[in-house]
Design a protein around this motif. Structure first.
Motif, PDB file in Angstrom:
ATOM      1  N   GLN A 117       6.610   0.006  -2.913  1.00  0.00           N
ATOM      2  CA  GLN A 117       6.119   0.402  -1.596  1.00  0.00           C
ATOM      3  C   GLN A 117       6.820  -0.359  -0.478  1.00  0.00           C
ATOM      4  OE1 GLN A 117       1.667   0.387  -1.605  1.00  0.00           O
ATOM      5  NE2 GLN A 117       2.013   2.525  -1.157  1.00  0.00           N
TER       6      GLN A 117
ATOM      7  N   TYR B  72       4.541   5.839  -3.541  1.00  0.00           N
ATOM      8  CA  TYR B  72       3.306   5.437  -4.231  1.00  0.00           C
ATOM      9  C   TYR B  72       3.270   5.975  -5.662  1.00  0.00           C
ATOM     10  CZ  TYR B  72      -1.703   4.365  -4.637  1.00  0.00           C
ATOM     11  OH  TYR B  72      -2.913   3.861  -5.024  1.00  0.00           O
TER      12      TYR B  72
ATOM     13  N   PHE C 220       7.140   4.501   2.044  1.00  0.00           N
ATOM     14  CA  PHE C 220       6.112   3.837   1.266  1.00  0.00           C
ATOM     15  C   PHE C 220       5.750   4.648   0.017  1.00  0.00           C
ATOM     16  CE2 PHE C 220       5.859   1.995   5.441  1.00  0.00           C
ATOM     17  CZ  PHE C 220       5.727   0.639   5.162  1.00  0.00           C
TER      18      PHE C 220
ATOM     19  N   GLN D  97      10.686   0.485  -0.180  1.00  0.00           N
ATOM     20  CA  GLN D  97      11.067   1.872   0.101  1.00  0.00           C
ATOM     21  C   GLN D  97      12.051   2.366  -0.953  1.00  0.00           C
ATOM     22  OE1 GLN D  97       9.183   2.958   2.281  1.00  0.00           O
ATOM     23  NE2 GLN D  97       8.662   1.181   3.476  1.00  0.00           N
TER      24      GLN D  97
ATOM     25  N   ARG E  40       3.916  -0.089  -7.177  1.00  0.00           N
ATOM     26  CA  ARG E  40       2.669   0.660  -7.321  1.00  0.00           C
ATOM     27  C   ARG E  40       2.716   1.652  -8.481  1.00  0.00           C
ATOM     28  NH1 ARG E  40      -0.852   2.576  -8.856  1.00  0.00           N
ATOM     29  NH2 ARG E  40      -2.837   3.190  -7.971  1.00  0.00           N
TER      30      ARG E  40
ATOM     31  N   GLY F 155      -1.682   1.092   0.060  1.00  0.00           N
ATOM     32  CA  GLY F 155      -1.051   1.744   1.199  1.00  0.00           C
ATOM     33  C   GLY F 155      -1.655   1.386   2.541  1.00  0.00           C
TER      34      GLY F 155
ATOM     35  N   SER G  89       3.406   7.829   0.643  1.00  0.00           N
ATOM     36  CA  SER G  89       2.015   7.681   1.053  1.00  0.00           C
ATOM     37  C   SER G  89       1.824   7.660   2.562  1.00  0.00           C
ATOM     38  CB  SER G  89       1.413   6.416   0.436  1.00  0.00           C
ATOM     39  OG  SER G  89       2.111   5.263   0.859  1.00  0.00           O
TER      40      SER G  89
END
Length: 680
Positions: free
Chosen positions: A305, A56, A54, A308, A290, A542, A71
């Motif tokens: 996010q 960020y 994830f 991946q 993001r 997140g 994140s």
């Protein structure tokens, strides 16, 4: 008697048929064709031990490496670009990271990270090139604490600014020690769910407002910020939960629309007056994007996010010359030189040019040159000058300027001996006279048992005469590699299942249309509520949940989501503990609607039906469950229940166009049939 339509009416009918067919076709194209304004797009998804978790925040270091915050992995990843290809190293799992979000480098090369889940910021230093975490910083009383820090950035004076749920907060740093200042919420022009912040070339700041779909300029007078009225584009240019933002090399602002899944330019060239452009999402590249950052070649990179991945675009911006390459070092012998340099991922190739000592007469030109390739045919003990030029593809990337001409003097010719070509009978003294640069030759000429001692002697001599530069480089490389191996570990996923009853924490009642979220420790803070195509999203990028409906959402005049007793909805979320259990509640009178098990990627999705006996009026929908660190969390949104059992269908613009076109098509067909029909 016969019935005929006048020719003008027949012509009108024919035009109506053409228009109706066109509308039908446009509706399908509108619904299915992605924006193709930027076609040279790349999504990089590392796998295995090098995978993102994830991603960020994004930031480039001074050497052109990209750093990514994971994140939900409590780690940061380094991405290098050998031959222009992004290559992720295993993530660095550092103590103190807790939901790392935005990142920024200070003037000393230290990395600062916003910890979204424990209201701190943290400095990361790089002794011997290895990331090392300092103790996280949380403002001490009476200074206001950070309230959900998301991103951060440095101004021209070296002050660190932290974007929180409450506003922007300046942090002064003296001797590496941070000191927090009061929060600025925008004053008369208050921020509305600030998501990110960036400084332009004039020292002004720009802030995204996630809740209102706008960006806001902040000017500074003697260090005191003053927020101007938000800029909110509408219609096809409207922003959708704008989060990350960055300034390109032309001084224009770019915004990531997280919910809309697009990248959008906001031109600032007309007296800093913002002018939003059409949002981009080539090939559906962005998946809950993001973070945003531009590289040194003016290419935007976006953190996905949900994908991946990181996504890079290379043709979004107008054609421009490539950046002038910089020669980092030149290796030489008595007859060759090898040029080393950092490569531009947009360059099609490179050309190396060797000049005489004055730099005017060309001695040799090497096209398609790659770093470290030997340029041969040179004379020993001779001074040359060498330069590089990056060659573009002639469309979006033009040839660069020629680099500075580096002066290089080749080594002195290697002394030779008549006995240097003899084999096993070569004496030790002859071997010892061999230049230290021929150590590789020593081992290759040791072809018989009788020459072993001679070869050994040569090897020893060579070792002792190796230049200090080579030794230093080798030592440095060895040290760095060793340190990296012992400190870079991939994030691990806890396999212990969370208890079925997840938490006793509950949010009382959320205001109508507003979102609330508990932080680790139990503090309740406001959180964005964002309308999406088929429902709403509540929470931070997140950590959030979404409610979606087959017939689309409906809202009250004040913006509260309208629900009905007995309605079925799909609830989904991200940022929860893998293997844990999530509970969906509705209250004023607390009622458990249902539960769902969190997948290995921290997400869940399940259908729930609201109880049929919920009375009309204001209520709260709440999702409870452990976050990725196992802390009990809750997210809630204030909704309005109405009497009845069905919600109106809202549809989409393209579908409405389809219906209109189909209706006109049918009407036109009927008129044509009437024209052909004759009465007698």
């Amino acid at each position: 008697m016969s019935f005929h339509l006048p020719w003008r009416r027949a012509l009108a009918i024919g035009l109506a048929l053409v228009v109706s067919v066109s509308l039908v076709l446009v509706s399908f194209l509108w619904a299915s064709t992605p924006n193709a304004a930027a076609t040279a797009a790349t999504a990089y998804v590392p796998t295995g031990a090098n995978a993102f978790y994830f991603p960020y925040g994004l930031v480039f270091d001074s050497e052109g490496n990209l750093w990514v915050s994971n994140s939900l992995g409590n780690s940061i990843s380094k991405v290098t670009f050998p031959r222009g290809v992004p290559t992720a190293l295993p993530p660095y799992v550092l103590p103190g990271l807790n939901g790392p979000g935005g990142m920024a480098f200070d003037a000393d090369g230290n990395l600062w990270v916003a910890n979204m889940y424990n209201n701190t910021i943290m400095r990361v230093t790089f002794p011997n090139g290895v990331p090392t975490a300092d103790t996280p910083y949380s403002p001490a009383s009476p200074a206001p604490s950070f309230n959900g820090p998301k991103t951060l950035g440095f101004d021209a004076d070296g002050n660190l600014w932290v974007v929180t749920a409450s506003g922007i907060q300046r942090v002064t740093i003296s001797g590496g020690v941070p000191t927090s200042q009061p929060v600025y919420d925008g004053g008369a022009n208050q921020f509305d769910g600030p998501g990110d912040m960036v400084f332009d070339g004039s020292g002004n700041a720009w802030v995204t407002n996630q809740n209102s779909g706008s960006v806001q300029k902040v000017i500074f007078s003697n260090g005191v910020p003053t927020a101007q009225a938000p800029y909110k584009p509408t219609g096809s240019l409207a922003m959708s939960n704008p989060c990350g933002l960055a300034i390109d090399l032309d001084g224009n602002l770019w915004v990531v629309n997280t919910v809309g899944g697009t990248l959008q330019e906001v031109k600032l060239t007309n007296g800093d007056s913002p002018d939003a452009q059409t949002p981009l999402n080539p090939g559906g590249l962005f998946m809950f994007p993001r973070g945003l950052v531009f590289d040194q070649f003016n290419n935007p990179w976006v953190a996905n996010q949900y994908g991946q991945s990181i996504a890079g675009l290379s043709t979004v911006l107008p054609s421009r010359p490539l950046g002038t390459p910089t020669i980092t070092s030149v290796d030489k012998t008595d007859s060759t030189m090898s040029v080393n340099f950092s490569e531009n991922p947009n360059a099609a190739s490179y050309t190396a040019t060797v000049y005489d000592s004055s730099g005017t007469s060309v001695i040799q030109t090497v096209t398609n040159y790659t770093p470290g390739t030997a340029i041969t045919g040179l004379t020993g003990s001779t001074t040359y000058k060498v330069s590089l030029q990056a060659i573009g593809n002639g469309t979006d990337a033009l040839d660069s300027l020629e680099s500075a001409k580096n002066s290089v003097t080749t080594s002195a010719p290697t002394p030779t001996s008549s006995s240097s070509t003899s084999s096993s009978s070569t004496s030790s003294s002859t071997s010892s006279s061999t230049s230290s640069s021929t150590s590789s030759t020593t081992s290759s000429t040791s072809s018989s048992t009788s020459s072993t001692s001679s070869s050994s002697s040569t090897s020893s001599s060579t070792s002792s005469t190796t230049s200090s530069t080579t030794s230093s480089t080798s030592s440095s490389t060895s040290s760095t590699t060793s340190s990296t191996t012992t400190t870079t570990t991939a994030p691990t996923t806890t396999t212990t299942a969370a208890p079925t009853t997840t938490t006793t924490l509950a949010i009382e009642e959320a205001p109508s249309g507003a979102g609330l979220m508990t932080m680790p420790g139990g503090n309740v803070v406001p959180t964005p509520v964002t309308p999406i195509t088929d429902g709403i999203t509540v929470g931070e990028p997140g950590f959030n949940f979404a409610l979606s409906f087959a017939n689309g959402p409906s809202f009250t005049a004040s913006g509260s989501l309208v629900l009905r007793a007995g309605l079925t909805s799909t609830a989904s979320g991200i940022g929860f503990r893998p293997g844990g259990t999530v509970e969906v509640w509705v209250h004023s009178t607390p009622t458990l609607v249902g539960t769902a098990t969190v997948g290995g990627d921290g997400t869940f999705s399940a259908e729930f039906t609201f109880p049929s006996d919920i009375p009309a009026g204001a209520h709260t929908v709440e999702v409870r469950g452990p976050d990725v660190n196992g802390d009990p969390r809750a997210i809630a949104v204030g909704v309005t229940f109405e009497n009845g059992s069905a919600l109106p269908s809202t549809g989409t613009d393209s579908f409405n166009i389809f219906l209109i076109g189909a209706a006109v098509l049918v009407a036109g067909a009927i008129l044509v049939m009437l024209q052909r029909f004759r009465f007698s």
